[in-house]
Design a protein around this motif. Structure first.
Motif, PDB file in Angstrom:
ATOM      1  N   LEU A   1       0.555  -0.764   0.078  1.00  6.54           N
ATOM      2  CA  LEU A   1       0.045  -0.116   0.187  1.00  6.54           C
ATOM      3  C   LEU A   1       0.540   0.775   0.210  1.00  6.54           C
ATOM      4  CD1 LEU A   1      -2.788  -0.962   2.860  1.00  6.54           C
ATOM      5  CD2 LEU A   1      -2.752  -1.259   0.017  1.00  6.54           C
ATOM      6  N   VAL A   2       0.230   2.695  -0.552  1.00  7.74           N
ATOM      7  CA  VAL A   2       0.988   3.732  -0.979  1.00  7.74           C
ATOM      8  C   VAL A   2       1.519   3.889   0.621  1.00  7.74           C
ATOM      9  CG1 VAL A   2       1.240   5.910  -1.034  1.00  7.74           C
ATOM     10  CG2 VAL A   2       0.160   4.003  -1.973  1.00  7.74           C
ATOM     11  N   GLU A   3       2.435   3.705   1.352  1.00  6.05           N
ATOM     12  CA  GLU A   3       3.359   3.985   2.739  1.00  6.05           C
ATOM     13  C   GLU A   3       3.065   5.722   3.296  1.00  6.05           C
ATOM     14  OE1 GLU A   3       3.253   2.720   4.896  1.00  6.05           O
ATOM     15  OE2 GLU A   3       3.856  -0.123   4.316  1.00  6.05           O
ATOM     16  N   THR A   4       2.176   6.343   3.692  1.00  3.45           N
ATOM     17  CA  THR A   4       2.428   7.533   4.463  1.00  3.45           C
ATOM     18  C   THR A   4       1.827   7.680   5.724  1.00  3.45           C
ATOM     19  OG1 THR A   4       0.992   9.541   4.015  1.00  3.45           O
ATOM     20  CG2 THR A   4       0.008   7.772   3.561  1.00  3.45           C
ATOM     21  N   GLU A   5       2.430   8.993   6.592  1.00  4.39           N
ATOM     22  CA  GLU A   5       2.279   8.614   7.631  1.00  4.39           C
ATOM     23  C   GLU A   5       0.741   9.920   8.533  1.00  4.39           C
ATOM     24  OE1 GLU A   5       3.859   7.983  10.292  1.00  4.39           O
ATOM     25  OE2 GLU A   5       4.743   6.267   8.863  1.00  4.39           O
ATOM     26  N   LYS A   6       0.459  10.487   7.027  1.00  4.24           N
ATOM     27  CA  LYS A   6      -0.912  11.269   6.959  1.00  4.24           C
ATOM     28  C   LYS A   6      -1.774   9.976   7.149  1.00  4.24           C
ATOM     29  CE  LYS A   6       1.048  14.648   3.232  1.00  4.24           C
ATOM     30  NZ  LYS A   6       0.700  15.377   2.106  1.00  4.24           N
TER      31      LYS A   6
ATOM     32  N   ASP B   1      -4.147  20.897   7.528  1.00  5.16           N
ATOM     33  CA  ASP B   1      -2.821  20.813   7.092  1.00  5.16           C
ATOM     34  C   ASP B   1      -3.289  19.646   6.329  1.00  5.16           C
ATOM     35  OD1 ASP B   1       0.062  21.012   7.145  1.00  5.16           O
ATOM     36  OD2 ASP B   1       0.193  21.497   8.992  1.00  5.16           O
ATOM     37  N   SER B   2      -2.289  19.742   5.275  1.00  2.30           N
ATOM     38  CA  SER B   2      -1.805  18.466   3.952  1.00  2.30           C
ATOM     39  C   SER B   2      -0.890  17.500   4.477  1.00  2.30           C
ATOM     40  CB  SER B   2      -1.751  19.343   2.682  1.00  2.30           C
ATOM     41  OG  SER B   2      -0.678  19.890   2.644  1.00  2.30           O
ATOM     42  N   ARG B   3      -0.172  18.777   5.650  1.00  2.00           N
ATOM     43  CA  ARG B   3       0.641  17.477   5.997  1.00  2.00           C
ATOM     44  C   ARG B   3       0.527  15.808   6.763  1.00  2.00           C
ATOM     45  NH1 ARG B   3       4.544  21.658   8.044  1.00  2.00           N
ATOM     46  NH2 ARG B   3       2.250  22.630   9.275  1.00  2.00           N
ATOM     47  N   ALA B   4      -0.878  16.234   7.286  1.00  2.00           N
ATOM     48  CA  ALA B   4      -1.614  15.097   8.642  1.00  2.00           C
ATOM     49  C   ALA B   4      -2.828  14.876   7.993  1.00  2.00           C
ATOM     50  CB  ALA B   4      -2.045  16.128   9.763  1.00  2.00           C
ATOM     51  N   ALA B   5      -3.564  15.115   6.711  1.00  2.00           N
ATOM     52  CA  ALA B   5      -4.586  14.122   7.085  1.00  2.00           C
ATOM     53  C   ALA B   5      -4.490  14.398   4.571  1.00  2.00           C
ATOM     54  CB  ALA B   5      -6.343  14.378   7.926  1.00  2.00           C
ATOM     55  N   ILE B   6      -5.171  12.598   4.715  1.00  2.00           N
ATOM     56  CA  ILE B   6      -5.376  12.980   3.179  1.00  2.00           C
ATOM     57  C   ILE B   6      -7.124  12.898   2.872  1.00  2.00           C
ATOM     58  CG2 ILE B   6      -5.610  12.089   0.817  1.00  2.00           C
ATOM     59  CD1 ILE B   6      -2.455  11.469   1.133  1.00  2.00           C
ATOM     60  N   LEU B   7      -7.993  13.042   1.802  1.00  2.00           N
ATOM     61  CA  LEU B   7      -9.294  12.890   1.802  1.00  2.00           C
ATOM     62  C   LEU B   7      -9.033  11.801   0.309  1.00  2.00           C
ATOM     63  CD1 LEU B   7     -12.172  12.488   2.914  1.00  2.00           C
ATOM     64  CD2 LEU B   7     -12.448  15.333   1.772  1.00  2.00           C
ATOM     65  N   LYS B   8     -10.005  10.996   0.596  1.00  2.00           N
ATOM     66  CA  LYS B   8     -10.337   9.964  -0.948  1.00  2.00           C
ATOM     67  C   LYS B   8     -12.380  10.273  -1.414  1.00  2.00           C
ATOM     68  CE  LYS B   8      -5.797   8.078  -1.623  1.00  2.00           C
ATOM     69  NZ  LYS B   8      -5.059   7.051  -1.472  1.00  2.00           N
ATOM     70  N   VAL B   9     -12.627  10.793  -2.468  1.00  2.00           N
ATOM     71  CA  VAL B   9     -13.735  10.820  -2.347  1.00  2.00           C
ATOM     72  C   VAL B   9     -14.380   9.810  -3.482  1.00  2.00           C
ATOM     73  CG1 VAL B   9     -15.809  12.287  -3.259  1.00  2.00           C
ATOM     74  CG2 VAL B   9     -14.144  13.015  -1.450  1.00  2.00           C
ATOM     75  N   TYR B  10     -14.557   8.228  -3.527  1.00  2.00           N
ATOM     76  CA  TYR B  10     -15.450   7.587  -4.021  1.00  2.00           C
ATOM     77  C   TYR B  10     -16.901   7.461  -4.815  1.00  2.00           C
ATOM     78  CZ  TYR B  10     -10.304   5.809  -5.210  1.00  2.00           C
ATOM     79  OH  TYR B  10      -8.822   6.089  -4.719  1.00  2.00           O
ATOM     80  N   GLY B  11     -17.185   7.714  -6.394  1.00  3.12           N
ATOM     81  CA  GLY B  11     -18.224   7.158  -5.492  1.00  3.12           C
ATOM     82  C   GLY B  11     -19.388   7.977  -7.003  1.00  3.12           C
ATOM     83  N   LYS B  12     -20.812   6.870  -7.642  1.00  5.11           N
ATOM     84  CA  LYS B  12     -21.000   7.983  -8.461  1.00  5.11           C
ATOM     85  C   LYS B  12     -21.968   9.656  -8.368  1.00  5.11           C
ATOM     86  CE  LYS B  12     -24.270   5.050 -10.165  1.00  5.11           C
ATOM     87  NZ  LYS B  12     -24.554   3.886 -11.299  1.00  5.11           N
ATOM     88  N   VAL B  13     -22.362  10.550  -9.158  1.00  6.61           N
ATOM     89  CA  VAL B  13     -22.653  12.265  -8.944  1.00  6.61           C
ATOM     90  C   VAL B  13     -23.211  12.923 -10.245  1.00  6.61           C
ATOM     91  CG1 VAL B  13     -20.798  13.303  -9.765  1.00  6.61           C
ATOM     92  CG2 VAL B  13     -22.310  13.986  -7.510  1.00  6.61           C
ATOM     93  N   SER B  14     -24.065  13.782  -9.847  1.00  2.58           N
ATOM     94  CA  SER B  14     -24.812  14.321 -10.750  1.00  2.58           C
ATOM     95  C   SER B  14     -24.185  14.876 -11.851  1.00  2.58           C
ATOM     96  CB  SER B  14     -26.251  14.933 -10.191  1.00  2.58           C
ATOM     97  OG  SER B  14     -26.234  15.295  -9.190  1.00  2.58           O
TER      98      SER B  14
ATOM     99  N   LYS C   1      -4.719  14.583  16.565  1.00  3.89           N
ATOM    100  CA  LYS C   1      -4.237  15.117  17.473  1.00  3.89           C
ATOM    101  C   LYS C   1      -3.783  13.494  18.453  1.00  3.89           C
ATOM    102  CE  LYS C   1      -3.934  17.371  21.461  1.00  3.89           C
ATOM    103  NZ  LYS C   1      -4.679  19.406  21.536  1.00  3.89           N
ATOM    104  N   ASN C   2      -4.890  12.762  18.782  1.00  3.92           N
ATOM    105  CA  ASN C   2      -5.246  12.281  19.532  1.00  3.92           C
ATOM    106  C   ASN C   2      -5.151  10.554  19.011  1.00  3.92           C
ATOM    107  OD1 ASN C   2      -4.943  14.006  21.707  1.00  3.92           O
ATOM    108  ND2 ASN C   2      -7.611  14.416  20.152  1.00  3.92           N
ATOM    109  N   TYR C   3      -4.868   9.932  18.020  1.00  3.18           N
ATOM    110  CA  TYR C   3      -5.429   9.175  16.828  1.00  3.18           C
ATOM    111  C   TYR C   3      -4.120   8.465  16.724  1.00  3.18           C
ATOM    112  CZ  TYR C   3      -9.207   8.735  19.777  1.00  3.18           C
ATOM    113  OH  TYR C   3     -10.541   8.731  20.266  1.00  3.18           O
ATOM    114  N   SER C   4      -3.144   7.265  16.715  1.00  6.81           N
ATOM    115  CA  SER C   4      -2.185   7.049  15.330  1.00  6.81           C
ATOM    116  C   SER C   4      -2.961   6.029  14.495  1.00  6.81           C
ATOM    117  CB  SER C   4      -1.344   5.916  16.218  1.00  6.81           C
ATOM    118  OG  SER C   4      -1.610   4.719  16.971  1.00  6.81           O
ATOM    119  N   LYS C   5      -2.504   5.612  13.864  1.00  6.76           N
ATOM    120  CA  LYS C   5      -2.973   4.578  12.270  1.00  6.76           C
ATOM    121  C   LYS C   5      -2.568   3.556  13.230  1.00  6.76           C
ATOM    122  CE  LYS C   5      -0.794   6.683   8.428  1.00  6.76           C
ATOM    123  NZ  LYS C   5      -1.874   6.316   6.681  1.00  6.76           N
ATOM    124  N   GLY C   6      -2.553   2.679  13.980  1.00  8.20           N
ATOM    125  CA  GLY C   6      -2.350   1.645  14.529  1.00  8.20           C
ATOM    126  C   GLY C   6      -3.954   2.219  16.084  1.00  8.20           C
ATOM    127  N   ASP C   7      -3.714   2.855  16.394  1.00 11.42           N
ATOM    128  CA  ASP C   7      -5.338   3.052  17.065  1.00 11.42           C
ATOM    129  C   ASP C   7      -6.938   2.422  16.822  1.00 11.42           C
ATOM    130  OD1 ASP C   7      -3.382   3.059  19.309  1.00 11.42           O
ATOM    131  OD2 ASP C   7      -4.892   6.051  18.925  1.00 11.42           O
TER     132      ASP C   7
END
Length: 337
Positions: free
Chosen positions: A156-161, A187-200, A301-307
């Motif tokens: 998988l794409v390795e990222t800390e985000k 902050d773009s260094r902290a998280a990424i949003l991906k949106v997938y789906g059909k739309v009008s 801030k309060n949860y890791s990927k492991g959490d």
């Protein structure tokens, strides 16, 4: 012993495996699929909507459905109605839909609810519904429902985000424009949003014009079954900012849980049946964008990927134990006679 014959309406749904899973549940419970003429039971899903744009056609659809309900009962069919939504989505004729739903409730032998928390709402909306007719069956899980790629974590794409995912049909009541607005401020260094789906086409334009940040990926169009496992595996958490009072249950949440993912959401009855420590709530008392922003920042801030992975694992275990075809079939056998 003669097997009970059932017709499930709609007979298939290309955008959702739900109908196939319910067919499997009924078949394992000793039912066989049948034509309308031979069926003892008619199971109807999303039947209460009157959504056509043309007023004449809306009335024609309404009358056809009323005739079908009364006619089926008169000739001895047992109607099973599943209470999927608080109100039909994109409903253009709410009065017709409400009257139709009342007639369905009064003429159904059984009313299926997929979350225990939804029973109260059903009885408030339809006080004449008979409590003895209401049966709880868990929404079937989606484990092994979609082709599973042999995905290793290292591939998988390795990222800390932290990767937030919205997947499914993109409608205005699902609040995706608010989601994008909130992530424009993350902050773009902290998280990424991906949106997938059909739309009008019209809502697609709105969303594209809302986009201002490089940490948001928009993937519009039908999501092929072969890609669903990979898309979910590449995420850390599902996010669904449903607008208040629009969703009763969420198949998307069951899908996420089935693949070991937790969710950030405005609560549905699906979630209220589950330990609140295993998912994140979007506060409905604030504006939607402020609430999403606050919740996302809290997770970063309060949860890791492991959490998040640990929470997802607990949810996957829950799906395997309590939301399986076998468990549902056993409950059908005990309740639908």
């Amino acid at each position: 012993m003669n097997k009970k014959k059932i017709l499930i309406i709609p007979n298939q749904n290309e955008d959702n495996k739900y109908i196939d899973l319910m067919k499997m549940s009924f078949c394992e419970a000793g039912f066989i699929e049948s034509s309308y003429i031979r069926a003892d039971y008619i199971s109807i899903n999303w039947y209460e909507g009157v959504n056509t744009k043309n007023y004449f056609r809306a009335w024609l659809s309404f009358l056809k459905k009323i005739f079908f309900i009364f006619g089926s009962k008169i000739i001895g069919k047992k109607i099973i109605w599943t209470f999927h939504n608080k109100y039909p989505h994109n409903n253009r004729y709410p009065k017709l839909a409400l009257f139709l739903e009342r007639m369905i409730v009064l003429n159904s032998k059984y009313i299926i609810i997929h979350s225990k928390s939804s029973k109260l709402f059903l009885l408030i909306k339809h006080p004449k519904a008979k409590t003895k007719n209401i049966i709880f069956l868990p929404h079937p899980n989606y484990i092994n429902s979609y082709p599973k790629e042999d995905i290793k974590r290292k591939e998988l794409v390795e990222t800390e985000k932290i990767i937030f995912l919205f997947i499914g049909m993109i409608d205005e009541y699902k609040g995706v424009n608010h989601l994008i607005n909130a992530f424009n401020l993350i902050d773009s260094r902290a998280a990424i949003l991906k949106v997938y789906g059909k739309v009008s086409a019209s809502y697609k334009t709105v969303l594209e014009n809302t986009l201002k940040s490089s940490n948001i990926e928009l993937h519009f169009g039908f999501v092929d079954d072969s890609n669903i496992s990979r898309i979910i595996a590449e995420s850390d958490i599902i996010v669904t900012p449903y607008l208040p009072d629009t969703m009763l249950n969420s198949g998307t949440h069951i899908l996420g849980f089935s693949y070991g993912k937790t969710v950030l959401t405005t609560p549905t009855c699906t979630d209220l049946d589950i330990d609140s420590k295993l998912w994140f709530r979007i506060d409905e008392s604030q504006s939607m964008e402020d609430s999403i922003l606050y919740s996302v920042k809290n997770i970063i801030k309060n949860y890791s990927k492991g959490d998040l992975e640990y929470m997802g694992t607990q949810l996957l275990n829950l799906m395997q134990r309590d939301y399986s075809i076998g468990k549902i079939a056993n409950m059908i056998t005990k309740t639908i006679k």
